[in-house]
Design a protein around this motif. Structure first.
Motif, short mmCIF file in Angstrom:
data_model
loop_
_atom_site.label_atom_id
_atom_site.label_comp_id
_atom_site.label_asym_id
_atom_site.label_seq_id
_atom_site.Cartn_x
_atom_site.Cartn_y
_atom_site.Cartn_z
N LYS A 109 42.21 39.12 40.76
CA LYS A 109 43.36 39.62 41.51
C LYS A 109 42.96 40.36 42.78
CE LYS A 109 46.64 39.91 37.67
NZ LYS A 109 47.53 40.80 36.87
N GLU A 158 40.04 39.94 35.22
CA GLU A 158 41.34 40.10 35.89
C GLU A 158 41.19 40.85 37.21
OE1 GLU A 158 45.92 41.46 34.91
OE2 GLU A 158 44.32 41.99 33.50
N HIS A 159 40.39 41.90 37.20
CA HIS A 159 40.18 42.68 38.43
C HIS A 159 39.59 41.82 39.54
CE1 HIS A 159 39.01 46.03 41.03
NE2 HIS A 159 37.79 45.53 41.06
N ALA A 188 38.89 42.68 31.24
CA ALA A 188 39.55 43.48 32.28
C ALA A 188 38.91 43.24 33.64
CB ALA A 188 39.47 44.96 31.92
N LYS A 194 42.19 35.56 29.04
CA LYS A 194 42.42 36.02 30.42
C LYS A 194 42.31 34.85 31.39
CE LYS A 194 42.94 39.79 30.92
NZ LYS A 194 44.20 40.60 30.88
N CYS A 195 41.34 33.97 31.19
CA CYS A 195 41.19 32.81 32.07
C CYS A 195 42.41 31.90 31.96
CB CYS A 195 39.93 32.03 31.71
SG CYS A 195 38.39 32.91 32.10
N ASP A 206 45.48 32.82 31.15
CA ASP A 206 46.61 33.52 31.79
C ASP A 206 46.54 33.44 33.31
OD1 ASP A 206 47.55 34.20 29.29
OD2 ASP A 206 46.76 36.25 29.35
N LEU A 207 45.33 33.52 33.85
CA LEU A 207 45.14 33.60 35.30
C LEU A 207 44.89 32.25 35.96
CD1 LEU A 207 42.87 36.78 35.38
CD2 LEU A 207 45.29 36.65 36.01
#
Length: 308
Positions: free
Chosen positions: A115, A111-112, A108, A146-147, A149-150
Motif C-alpha cells: 500500500k 500490506e505496508h 502486516a 494477505k496476498c 486480499d491485495l
C-alpha cells in the motif's frame, strides 16, 4: 516490453553467497538493464525489473543490532524500498517474507509495502529460511491470505532440496487458487534439475506460472510447445546471472526447429514482459518491428531519463 522478475540489488555484500567484487547496487543494475541486448537483430533494454534484497540478507537474525519483529523486516527491506521510490519507472518492489520474524509481523509488512510503496509481488525462500513448505502451512497462511486480499503475485524459489523442491509447494498453491504462483528458476538451481515439475504443475494448475531463467534451452523449447503462452515469464536471477543469456534462451524459440519452434515475435514479447504487465495492470507494448524502430525507442527513453 521486457520485465525481469528476479533482480537483487544491494549496497552490502550478500551474506549467504558472498559474491566477489563490490556490492551490486541499484545503479549497477540500471546500467546493466540499459544494455543494449540484441534480440532478433534489434537492440533492446530491460524496461522494468522486480527487485528485492539478496536472500542471504533476509536470513533470521532477530535481536541482532537490537532489531526485532517488524523493525527487523523493514531493515532488510529498506534498500529495496529506497530504490523503488527513487526509480519508480524502472523498479517494482518484491517483498521477501521470512516467517521466522513472526507470521503476523510479516503479513502486516506485506500490506505496508504493497500500500505504501506499490509492491506487486512476494517471494518465499523456504530453503534459505529453513522450513518445509508442505508442512509449515500455518507459517504461510497469514502471508498468503494477505496476498490474496491485495492481489499480489507470489514467487517461489525452486530447485533446491530439501525445502525448495517445486511440488513441496503444491498444498499451499491449491489452498489459494486466486493467487498467481510463479515457479522461480523453473525448478533449476544449485540442488538439482526439477524443471519437469513446474512444467507439469503449470499445465495442471491454472494459477501456476514458470519463470524462464535457469531452465535448459532444449527443455524450454519442449515446454513452450505445450504451455499456454501466458504461463512463461522472463526472469534472469541477476546477480549472479547476466540477463542477456536468459533473453537469448527465449530468443532461440524464434529460430527454426529443432533448436527453436518458429515462435512469432509477439508471443516472444509476451514471454519477455507483456504477460507480467497484464498480471500487474500495466499496458503491454508490441515488440519493435525493425532495427530502426528499436534504436529510436532507446534514444527516446534515454533522452527522457536525462531530462528528468
Amino acid at each position: 516490453m521486457i520485465i525481469d522478475l528476479s533482480c537483487y540489488p544491494t549496497k552490502i555484500p550478500d551474506l549467504a553467497w558472498r559474491h566477489d567484487g563490490p556490492p551490486f547496487t541499484g545503479e549497477r543494475l540500471l546500467k546493466m538493464m540499459d544494455g543494449p541486448f540484441w534480440v532478433n537483430g534489434k537492440p533492446r533494454r530491460i524496461d522494468k525489473a522486480f527487485i528485492q534484497p539478496p536472500q542471504g540478507n533476509t536470513i533470521y537474525t532477530d535481536g541482532m543490532g537490537n532489531l526485532t519483529g517488524r523493525e527487523a523486516i523493514r531493515d532488510y527491506m529498506a534498500y529495496t524500498v529506497e530504490l523503488v521510490q527513487r526509480h519508480p519507472d524502472r523498479f517494482i518492489g518484491c517483498f521477501v517474507y521470512n516467517p521466522r520474524y513472526g507470521t503476523e509481523n510479516g503479513a502486516a509488512e506485506i500490506e505496508h509495502h504493497a500500500k505504501e510503496y506499490g509492491f506487486k509481488m512476494v517471494q518465499l525462500q523456504a530453503n534459505m529460511h529453513a522450513y518445509r513448505p508442505d508442512r509449515a502451512l500455518d507459517w504461510l497462511r497469514p502471508a498468503l491470505r494477505k496476498c490474496a486480499d491485495l492481489g499480489l503475485m507470489v514467487k517461489l524459489h525452486t530447485g533446491d532440496g530439501p525445502y525448495s523442491i517445486p511440488t513441496e509447494f503444491y498444498p499451499i498453491i491449491r489452498e489459494f487458487p486466486s493467487v498467481p504462483f510463479i515457479m522461480a528458476h523453473f525448478g533449476v538451481q544449485t540442488g538439482g534439475v526439477y524443471c519437469f515439475e513446474p512444467y507439469q504443475m503449470a499445465l495442471d494448475t491454472p494459477n501456476v506460472y514458470c519463470e524462464s531463467g535457469w531452465c535448459l534451452q532444449s527443455r524450454i523449447v519442449e515446454f513452450a510447445k505445450e504451455l499456454p503462452k501466458e504461463k512463461i515469464l522472463f526472469g534472469s536471477d541477476t546477480p549472479p546471472n547476466e540477463p542477456g543469456m536468459w533473453l537469448r534462451l527465449l530468443e532461440v524459440l524464434c529460430h527454426e526447429p529443432p533448436q527453436g519452434l518458429n515462435l512469432d515475435e509477439d508471443t516472444l514479447e509476451d514471454y519477455f514482459g507483456n504477460n507480467v504487465a497484464r498480471m500487474i495492470g500495466i499496458e503491454p507494448t508490441p515488440p519493435p518491428r525493425t532495427k530502426e524502430e528499436a534504436e529510436a525507442y532507446l534514444r527516446d527513453v534515454k533522452a527522457s531519463a536525462e531530462a528528468a
